[in-house]
Design an enzyme around this catalytic site. Structure first.
Site, PDB file in Angstrom:
ATOM      1  N   CYS A  33       0.838  -1.161  -0.294  1.00 53.44           N
ATOM      2  CA  CYS A  33      -0.172   0.136   0.071  1.00 53.44           C
ATOM      3  C   CYS A  33       0.772   1.311  -0.141  1.00 53.44           C
ATOM      4  O   CYS A  33       0.778   2.126  -0.771  1.00 53.44           O
ATOM      5  CB  CYS A  33      -0.854  -0.066   1.280  1.00 53.44           C
ATOM      6  SG  CYS A  33      -2.066  -1.324   1.437  1.00 53.44           S
ATOM      7  N   ASP A 438      36.854  18.706  14.372  1.00 55.75           N
ATOM      8  CA  ASP A 438      37.462  20.136  14.392  1.00 55.75           C
ATOM      9  C   ASP A 438      37.963  20.091  15.688  1.00 55.75           C
ATOM     10  O   ASP A 438      37.685  19.378  16.371  1.00 55.75           O
ATOM     11  CB  ASP A 438      36.451  20.952  14.181  1.00 55.75           C
ATOM     12  CG  ASP A 438      36.840  22.386  14.220  1.00 55.75           C
ATOM     13  OD1 ASP A 438      37.778  22.949  13.809  1.00 55.75           O
ATOM     14  OD2 ASP A 438      36.120  23.087  15.223  1.00 55.75           O
ATOM     15  N   ASP A 629      31.671  22.709  14.744  1.00 58.78           N
ATOM     16  CA  ASP A 629      30.724  23.699  14.959  1.00 58.78           C
ATOM     17  C   ASP A 629      30.813  24.912  14.389  1.00 58.78           C
ATOM     18  O   ASP A 629      29.926  25.952  14.891  1.00 58.78           O
ATOM     19  CB  ASP A 629      30.953  23.770  16.551  1.00 58.78           C
ATOM     20  CG  ASP A 629      32.251  24.516  16.749  1.00 58.78           C
ATOM     21  OD1 ASP A 629      33.136  24.632  16.094  1.00 58.78           O
ATOM     22  OD2 ASP A 629      32.241  25.345  17.893  1.00 58.78           O
TER      23      ASP A 629
END
Length: 747
Positions: A33, A438, A629
């Site tokens: 479906c 980082d 960040d």
């Protein structure tokens, strides 16, 4: 697939305007479906993306508004045989058993008693408790009501599926149950049409097929509501009312405007995003960050909707309301992730497209073989086996295998402060073998602190006080570190006079009648200030001169996060290599790399060079996750297979990441990896059960063991077995929460 990050100006210039639509769809019962609805949506001109989630009953559509009207999208779904209802919200609360289920249960019990009674009761007297001849007709009437009234949904949906040449679960249920009823009814009214001994009645099987599947669907829906409870919990965190101190009154949150001043009393949830005004206190932000300790708030600090004021009444200036709040954004992210499909689901979608037709073919072959090779009971055996194959092979569990696991994972992740933007990221994260960090703000705190002071002829406290006073109005992070260090030691900086800043070099100011110069060593040398032995130093050092006399060197460092080494070690235990990429100088990078234990580092890199390094690792066959960040991390976050952005970083970095660690704690990297591994293993287990269970039981239903046992699988038992497969898949997905909760944070 195009890159996931572009500069904003390029997006505006090259990307056509797209709109998004969420449709709540009723009537989908299996993987076939949902796959059909998805195909219908993708065929519409102007649709760029369409994803249908069977577990939530929701479709996500991205389309070009200039080419397509939302009403046409809804009409296309309804023409396919499904009903479109309200889309927004987390779904309805768990409902009680439906009228159809109650009716089916009430009428099926007497049918079962009438059919099985002669086998259970002993003696001729018991056999005649029902008047002769009336029992079979009662079975026919009661089972007919169960089938065609309580089970009408299956026939209605089956008609639509067949009309669109896309048979699904309802087709199998309708064919199986109606075949049992019409075979039985024909045997009742015209037994002479059947070979001797085969005019058997299966009214109880027809009724129980419908009853057990309705009951299984009811249990399945309740279980699926537990799967999606994370969104409902998040929505419950949004207060409906806010208190306005002006007028001393409660008002609906939606009536608030940006700039309004509200009062949040102790123990109350904040109804908006805003800033604290002339008050202070502690706020419980666990619902946003997953961190249990309250956070101190004072004048000017940001506060978020849904967090709880702990011990004080906070005056808050409204900045964002309703759908603009951070909590509303989180809810949208979780819902989008729950709608998305990981690549592993594509296999299920392809199989679902051909599975039901193959089952119908298997049923026909089963009937033909039994009819040809059977004995006196060939017709009855052929019929029972064919119906059992139809019923037991319904592909409900296939459609639930992936979305239920993804929904539990994304919901639990949100509660733990890990926002997962799409299910694909979970699957990719489970396969990564390199994590690239980082440095600044990721492995380190991102804010420098005073690490040591070397004085030359002046008391340390006095030097720090003078230097902090000179830097009092500086915006430079190193200057702020001096001010913070002085205040931590109880020294309140004095107001400087004649403040002068030389960008990239230092500051000069008059403090308490003396001239204080604070800055780089080469700048002080250029001013003719002689440096003491060792005074030039290296690294992040600030040099202080008072009235032209060199008097101190202050070492400033960006502190390494307390758990950075533990996180790196936990990744290594899982066989994941680590690397640090930074734009900082080699000396500072080496110090952080040695302290955290990363496998390697590269320093002095530009954002483009970070991307090139990630591409180099990918070219070597590594699957890379990047943790960052800053704005300069956005390209690397997008290039990596998985980008994990810290919630304490910039908005651009957060938007570029596939996962958002809301609290900024890099321990979330390990938790996210563990969640991804458990989710993928659960999905694989679900698929094994859904496919393996059906594949194993189809031969049983077809009568493969009749030669050894002399028993045929009753169609009613086949219906029960089919329902149990779906319940197992949902229950197995719910185990993700418990499994993750039992695990250690970084173990």
């Amino acid at each position: 697939m195009p890159p996931r990050w572009f500069p904003p100006w390029k997006i505006r210039a090259t990307t056509p305007v797209s709109s998004e639509l969420r449709l709540q769809i009723e009537g989908m019962s299996c993987a076939a479906c949902s796959a059909r609805v998805e195909r219908v949506l993708k065929r519409q001109e102007g649709v760029e993306e369409a994803v249908v989630n069977l577990a939530t009953g929701e479709a996500f559509v991205r389309y070009q508004a200039r080419l397509l009207d939302p009403a046409i999208i809804s009409q296309a779904v309804e023409k396919a045989g499904y009903q479109v209802v309200a889309a927004e919200g987390a779904g309805k609360e768990p409902a009680g058993p439906s009228f159809d289920l109650w009716l089916s249960v009430v009428l099926s019990v007497p049918v079962l008693i009438l059919a099985m009674g002669p086998m259970l009761w002993s003696g001729a007297e018991a056999m005649h408790r029902v008047p002769a001849g009336a029992g079979p007709w009662a079975e026919a009437g009661l089972s007919g009501i169960v089938l065609f009234v309580a089970g009408r949904r299956f026939f209605r949906q089956a008609f639509s599926e067949i009309r669109h040449l896309s048979p699904g679960m309802s087709t199998l249920v309708a064919l199986g149950s109606s075949a049992a009823w019409f075979y039985s009814f024909t045997a009742l009214v015209a037994p002479g049409l059947f070979p001797s001994g085969t005019a058997n009645r299966y009214f109880e099987a027809a009724a129980l097929i419908v009853t057990l599947i309705l009951f299984g669907k009811y249990l399945e829906e309740r279980a699926k509501r537990q799967v999606s409870q994370a969104v409902r919990k998040l929505m419950a965190l949004q207060p409906a009312m806010a208190f306005l101190p002006e007028g001393n009154r409660e008002v609906p949150v939606e009536s608030l405007k940006v700039g309004d001043l509200i009062l949040v009393r102790p123990g109350e949830r904040l109804p908006v995003d805003g800033r604290v005004v002339e008050s202070r206190g502690y706020v419980d932000e666990a619902m946003l960050t997953g961190e249990p300790l309250p956070v101190a708030k004072q004048d000017g600090d940001e506060v978020a909707c849904g967090t709880v004021s702990q011990d004080s009444a906070l005056r808050v200036r409204v900045e964002r309301v309703g759908g603009a709040t951070r909590l509303a954004h989180i809810i949208r992210l979780v819902k989008e992730a729950q709608t998305s499909k990981p690549p592993i689901q594509q296999l299920a979608d392809r199989i679902a497209g051909v599975f039901v037709p193959l089952v119908m073919l298997a049923s026909i072959i089963t009937f033909a073989l039994w009819y040809l090779i059977g004995g006196e009971q060939a017709l009855a055996q052929a019929f029972v086996a064919a119906v059992s194959v139809l019923v037991i092979a319904c592909p409900c569990a296939m459609g639930l295998a992936t979305p239920t696991a993804v929904m539990v994972a994304t919901g639990h992740g949100a509660e733990e402060g890990i926002l997962i933007r799409h299910g694909e990221a979970l699957e990719r994260l489970a396969h990564i073998d390199r994590v690239v960090f980082d440095k600044t703000g990721t492995l380190t705190e991102g804010r420098p602190v005073v690490a040591g002071i070397q004085t030359f002829g002046m008391e340390e406290t006095k030097v720090l006080g003078l230097a902090a006073s000179a830097e009092l109005h500086s915006e430079h992070p190193l200057g702020k570190a001096l001010v913070a260090a002085a205040r931590e030691r109880g020294i309140e900086p004095a107001e400087p006079a004649g403040f002068e800043t030389l960008t990239g070099r230092g500051v000069r100011a008059q403090v308490a009648g003396v001239q204080v110069s604070v800055g780089r060593a080469d700048w002080l040398l250029s001013l003719g200030i002689g440096m003491a032995a060792g005074g030039a130093g290296s690294g992040a050092s600030l040099h202080v001169a008072v009235d032209g006399v060199y008097c101190a060197r202050i070492q400033v460092k960006d502190q390494i996060k307390a758990n950075a080494a533990q996180v790196v070690a936990a990744l290594r235990e899982r066989g994941i290599g680590t690397l640090m990429l930074t734009g900082d100088v080699a000396g500072a990078a080496r110090e952080v790399a040695e302290a955290t234990g990363v496998d390697g580092f590269l320093a002095g890199l530009s954002p483009e060079q970070k991307v090139e390094e990630i591409r180099r690792l990918q070219a070597q066959g590594h699957r890379v996750a990047f943790v960052g960040d800053g704005i300069n991390d956005a390209p690397a976050l997008s290039q990596a297979e998985v980008g994990l952005a810290l919630g304490t970083g910039t908005d651009i970095a957060q938007e570029a990441g596939d996962l958002l660690l809301v609290s900024g704690d890099i321990e979330g990297v390990v938790r996210a990896r563990r969640l991804a591994e458990k989710t993928l293993s659960t999905i694989k287990g679900n698929f094994f059960w859904a496919f393996g269970y059906n594949a194993a039981l189809i031969p049983v239903a077809a009568g493969a063991f009749y030669t050894f046992t002399g028993l045929m699988l009753n169609p009613a038992l086949a219906a029960l077995a089919m329902s149990l497969s779906s319940l197992f898949v949902v229950g197995n997905s719910l185990r993700i929460r418990k499994a993750i909760s039992r695990s250690g944070d970084t173990g």
